[in-house]
Design a protein around this motif. Structure first.
Motif, PDB file in Angstrom:
ATOM      1  N   ARG A   6       1.114  -1.265  -0.152  1.00  0.00           N
ATOM      2  CA  ARG A   6      -0.033   0.272  -0.168  1.00  0.00           C
ATOM      3  C   ARG A   6       0.501   0.791   0.109  1.00  0.00           C
ATOM      4  NH1 ARG A   6      -4.448  -0.120   4.933  1.00  0.00           N
ATOM      5  NH2 ARG A   6      -4.794   1.725   4.116  1.00  0.00           N
ATOM      6  N   ARG A  51      -4.576   5.504   0.542  1.00  0.00           N
ATOM      7  CA  ARG A  51      -6.261   5.267   1.562  1.00  0.00           C
ATOM      8  C   ARG A  51      -5.205   5.431   2.981  1.00  0.00           C
ATOM      9  NH1 ARG A  51     -10.557   5.174   0.168  1.00  0.00           N
ATOM     10  NH2 ARG A  51      -9.659   4.151  -2.402  1.00  0.00           N
ATOM     11  N   ALA A  55      -4.444   3.715  12.474  1.00  0.00           N
ATOM     12  CA  ALA A  55      -3.448   3.131  13.320  1.00  0.00           C
ATOM     13  C   ALA A  55      -3.183   4.486  12.654  1.00  0.00           C
ATOM     14  CB  ALA A  55      -3.643   2.632  13.016  1.00  0.00           C
ATOM     15  N   ALA A  56      -2.098   4.686  12.354  1.00  0.00           N
ATOM     16  CA  ALA A  56      -0.866   5.682  12.431  1.00  0.00           C
ATOM     17  C   ALA A  56      -1.558   7.213  12.208  1.00  0.00           C
ATOM     18  CB  ALA A  56      -0.416   5.729  10.968  1.00  0.00           C
ATOM     19  N   THR A 101     -19.005   3.971  14.211  1.00  0.00           N
ATOM     20  CA  THR A 101     -19.400   3.509  15.195  1.00  0.00           C
ATOM     21  C   THR A 101     -19.123   1.863  15.515  1.00  0.00           C
ATOM     22  OG1 THR A 101     -21.544   4.511  13.826  1.00  0.00           O
ATOM     23  CG2 THR A 101     -21.959   2.852  15.717  1.00  0.00           C
ATOM     24  N   VAL A 102     -18.783   1.737  17.368  1.00  0.00           N
ATOM     25  CA  VAL A 102     -18.418   0.951  17.804  1.00  0.00           C
ATOM     26  C   VAL A 102     -19.074   0.750  19.307  1.00  0.00           C
ATOM     27  CG1 VAL A 102     -16.446   0.023  19.938  1.00  0.00           C
ATOM     28  CG2 VAL A 102     -15.409   2.093  17.538  1.00  0.00           C
ATOM     29  N   LEU A 103     -19.822  -0.354  18.744  1.00  0.00           N
ATOM     30  CA  LEU A 103     -20.568  -0.625  19.649  1.00  0.00           C
ATOM     31  C   LEU A 103     -20.611  -1.044  21.183  1.00  0.00           C
ATOM     32  CD1 LEU A 103     -23.344  -3.241  18.046  1.00  0.00           C
ATOM     33  CD2 LEU A 103     -23.582  -0.770  19.690  1.00  0.00           C
TER      34      LEU A 103
ATOM     35  N   ALA B  58      -1.875  -1.378  17.027  1.00  0.00           N
ATOM     36  CA  ALA B  58      -2.557  -0.891  15.505  1.00  0.00           C
ATOM     37  C   ALA B  58      -1.490  -0.925  14.427  1.00  0.00           C
ATOM     38  CB  ALA B  58      -3.457  -0.800  15.673  1.00  0.00           C
ATOM     39  N   LEU B  59      -0.451   0.260  14.781  1.00  0.00           N
ATOM     40  CA  LEU B  59       0.443   0.290  14.202  1.00  0.00           C
ATOM     41  C   LEU B  59       1.338  -0.484  13.727  1.00  0.00           C
ATOM     42  CD1 LEU B  59       1.247   2.302  11.963  1.00  0.00           C
ATOM     43  CD2 LEU B  59       2.332   3.877  13.581  1.00  0.00           C
ATOM     44  N   LEU B  66     -10.118  -4.420  15.863  1.00  0.00           N
ATOM     45  CA  LEU B  66     -11.962  -3.641  15.307  1.00  0.00           C
ATOM     46  C   LEU B  66     -12.363  -5.016  14.352  1.00  0.00           C
ATOM     47  CD1 LEU B  66     -11.954  -1.898  17.062  1.00  0.00           C
ATOM     48  CD2 LEU B  66     -11.145  -0.198  14.767  1.00  0.00           C
ATOM     49  N   VAL B 102     -17.288  -2.850  14.665  1.00  0.00           N
ATOM     50  CA  VAL B 102     -17.766  -1.037  14.530  1.00  0.00           C
ATOM     51  C   VAL B 102     -19.132  -1.729  14.046  1.00  0.00           C
ATOM     52  CG1 VAL B 102     -16.339   0.359  13.064  1.00  0.00           C
ATOM     53  CG2 VAL B 102     -15.312  -0.687  14.303  1.00  0.00           C
ATOM     54  N   HIS B 117     -14.136   0.089   0.345  1.00  0.00           N
ATOM     55  CA  HIS B 117     -12.626   0.737   0.564  1.00  0.00           C
ATOM     56  C   HIS B 117     -12.160   0.885   1.484  1.00  0.00           C
ATOM     57  CE1 HIS B 117     -12.371   1.825  -3.416  1.00  0.00           C
ATOM     58  NE2 HIS B 117     -12.985   2.779  -3.352  1.00  0.00           N
ATOM     59  N   TYR B 118     -13.012   0.650   2.395  1.00  0.00           N
ATOM     60  CA  TYR B 118     -12.702   1.155   3.961  1.00  0.00           C
ATOM     61  C   TYR B 118     -12.025  -0.747   4.598  1.00  0.00           C
ATOM     62  CZ  TYR B 118     -13.197   1.360   9.380  1.00  0.00           C
ATOM     63  OH  TYR B 118     -13.495   1.159  10.250  1.00  0.00           O
ATOM     64  N   SER B 121      -8.894  -1.092   3.491  1.00  0.00           N
ATOM     65  CA  SER B 121      -7.861  -0.662   3.827  1.00  0.00           C
ATOM     66  C   SER B 121      -7.255  -1.280   5.064  1.00  0.00           C
ATOM     67  CB  SER B 121      -7.703   0.235   4.350  1.00  0.00           C
ATOM     68  OG  SER B 121      -8.259   0.796   2.644  1.00  0.00           O
ATOM     69  N   GLU B 123      -8.554  -1.580   7.767  1.00  0.00           N
ATOM     70  CA  GLU B 123      -8.865  -0.514   8.904  1.00  0.00           C
ATOM     71  C   GLU B 123      -9.545  -1.957  10.364  1.00  0.00           C
ATOM     72  OE1 GLU B 123     -10.153   3.127   8.749  1.00  0.00           O
ATOM     73  OE2 GLU B 123      -8.187   3.157   7.056  1.00  0.00           O
TER      74      GLU B 123
END
Lengths: 334, 334
Positions: A6, A51, A55-56, A101-103, B58-59, B66, B102, B117-118, B121, B123
């Motif tokens: 990426r 994208r 996290a960074a 949104t984190v549930l 995460a990084l 998540l 999430v 895309h999300y 990626s 994430e």
DNA sequence: CTGAAAGCGCTTACAG
DNA sequence: CTGAAAGCGCTTACAG
């Protein structure tokens, strides 16, 4: 399985002939960057299909892009479509603003539990709570500076930001309608009055009487718990103690249906002998026979409003709590 | 507002007299670390009230902690408590495993949209999808190596992992029960048979006939869309074309209630003239009169199973799709 | 308006 | 079994 490498800032910077700092500025909307460079960066971003790594970004900026939606375990979201609808309203608005949104479905009573820790750890940028019985934890978090919005009125009038349905207005309108249609003796079956919503609907009922210079008999006020069964049981009591009761405001649709069952089993008819109004405008209000007159609240809008107040807070704006309007929907039962 | 300086590895390492690498190993459960050092680290963690910074983890690790739960916009979670219940089951299990949920309520049809895309990626570490009409995007993501679980059977028998209710078994059991109780002519009001769930329930119905060496008349199979109204409308057609129909399997409770309304408006009674069985065991099945016999599915368990399959995948285990059992609940309508 | 550089707080080969 | 060190991919004072 082999992930294509990426692109990162380094690739964009190279491609656009600028520094990584400039890439960052462009991507964060810093208006001071030279337009041509901005264009070059944007073009490189587009070409490379770049994208951002969240996290960074989170690590470097301290902002996670995550908003928690905390739902108390007790609330039986299990059978109640209410919370799902609110949540989807929240999610929609949050996504449109590049927030996720984190549930969290969990026990909210513990000021020192895992949820509290999670939220304190700033693993989210803010938290939206659903109606709570105890707001100790929320107040603590708010004091610690975490942006918070509550869906449903809090108990204490701390300076907590909240959105809520106009429960008082709904109770008032329903009760008023029963009197307007000719009812002489209007009762109420309340919901859980430990909740503010339950209390406010009752306040609306009382207010109508107050304006008439009257006081409802104690026996006209029965306390249910939002369940079908409680509606039925409390209605039986009502009919026993007040055989001439001719109007009932049940504080949700489910109890209204239970009340109708009790009324019919007593040989009376709805609405001719006893008129009934519920609250929620749930599906059941349309599928029941007779169809239920009820107080409609726009639940998705409630969630959207909550998300908007959160976003405003994140933007550092001064925000105020909001009360969302309700609407009386007249069908067959009143 | 002034955040106390949160402890990091550096503080723990110092306090425990070890390197940061060792702190990391202990906190990640690396069993090779000397027990005494492990204890020292744990003690320091406890004393300092240390909490990991998820963004940094995460990084550095590439894992976000998540899991996305993707709900298609079309699904009207607005009125259907089903999805909320599934989601809370998912969330509960995920939280117990230190993963966050999430929520994404969005259009899932676009293979190249923002959600795709999300998820691409990375994430999130994985994604749980709810019943979809088109699984192109999901297949693409799965091919890209993203751990995926689908709630509801996928259309194609790609090697996608899913959990689902035993829709076939439920349809079979309901139909069988109607015949067992003496019905001679059993009809079905299907749900959306574009969905696998709708199709499988119909398959179960057909299977009962097949085992009897019979074939149901075409006119006994009516297609609804899961709405109350469609149940009512289709039932009217059924009664018109088959005045002697004496049993109906409606593929959800809402349609079953609509069907009962149509049956009663025709002057017939339930269950004596026509027996009715629904599907879901929703609240309405208990509040309606007559109370509805129905096929119960454990919706929260469905969500929990989905989360468990996700966790197993993250652990690199070989996983298989699961079909959750249903249970016939007999009340008054059949 | 822009760049070089330090830093966010972890993880993980690499050596030993 | 353990540590020093590099690195994950961004952001943000600090200078200029």
């Amino acid at each position: 399985m082999t992930a294509k490498p990426r692109p990162t800032y380094s690739a964009i910077a190279k491609s656009a002939g600028v520094s990584e700092a400039t890439v960052s500025r462009v991507l964060n909307g810093d208006s001071r960057v030279n337009p041509e460079r901005t264009a070059a960066v944007l073009k490189a971003v587009d070409q490379l299909g770049y994208r951002k790594n969240r996290a960074a970004t989170a690590l470097a900026s301290g902002r996670t892009g995550l908003i928690a939606v905390v739902i108390d375990d007790d609330l039986s979201i299990f059978d109640d479509p209410f919370w799902g609808t609110v949540t989807s309203g929240i999610s929609r608005v949050l996504m449109a603003n590049h927030l996720q949104t984190v549930l969290m479905v969990t026990a909210v009573n513990n000021v020192d539990g895992p949820v509290a820790h999670y939220l304190e750890s700033r693993e989210v940028d803010g938290a939206i709570f659903f109606q709570l019985h105890k707001d100790a934890m929320v107040r603590k978090l708010a004091k610690a500076g975490l942006p918070i919005v509550i869906t449903g009125s809090p108990h204490t009038d701390a300076d907590l930001i909240f959105v809520d349905t106009d429960n008082f207005g709904g109770g008032y309108a329903a009760t008023k309608q029963l009197l307007n249609r000719g009812c002489k003796k209007v009762a109420i079956i309340t919901g859980d009055i430990e909740t503010t919503a339950g209390h406010q609907r009752l306040d609306g009922y009382n207010q109508v009487y107050r304006e008439l210079g009257r006081v409802p008999a104690k026996s006209l006020i029965r306390h249910g718990d939002y369940s079908y069964e409680s509606g039925q049981v409390q209605m039986r009591h009502l009919l026993e103690e007040n055989p001439d009761v001719d109007g009932v405001f049940a504080c949700n649709d489910l109890m209204a249906l239970g009340a109708i069952a009790a009324i019919e089993e007593s040989g009376r008819t709805v609405p001719d002998d006893v008129a009934v109004i519920g609250f929620d405008d749930s599906i059941m209000s349309r599928t029941s026979r007779p169809q239920l007159s009820t107080v409609r609240q726009d639940i998705a809008a409630l969630g959207e409003a909550a998300a908007q107040l959160m976003i405003a807070q994140l933007n550092g704006e001064q925000v105020e709590s909001r009360i969302m309007p309700v609407e009386l929907v007249l069908r067959e039962s009143a």
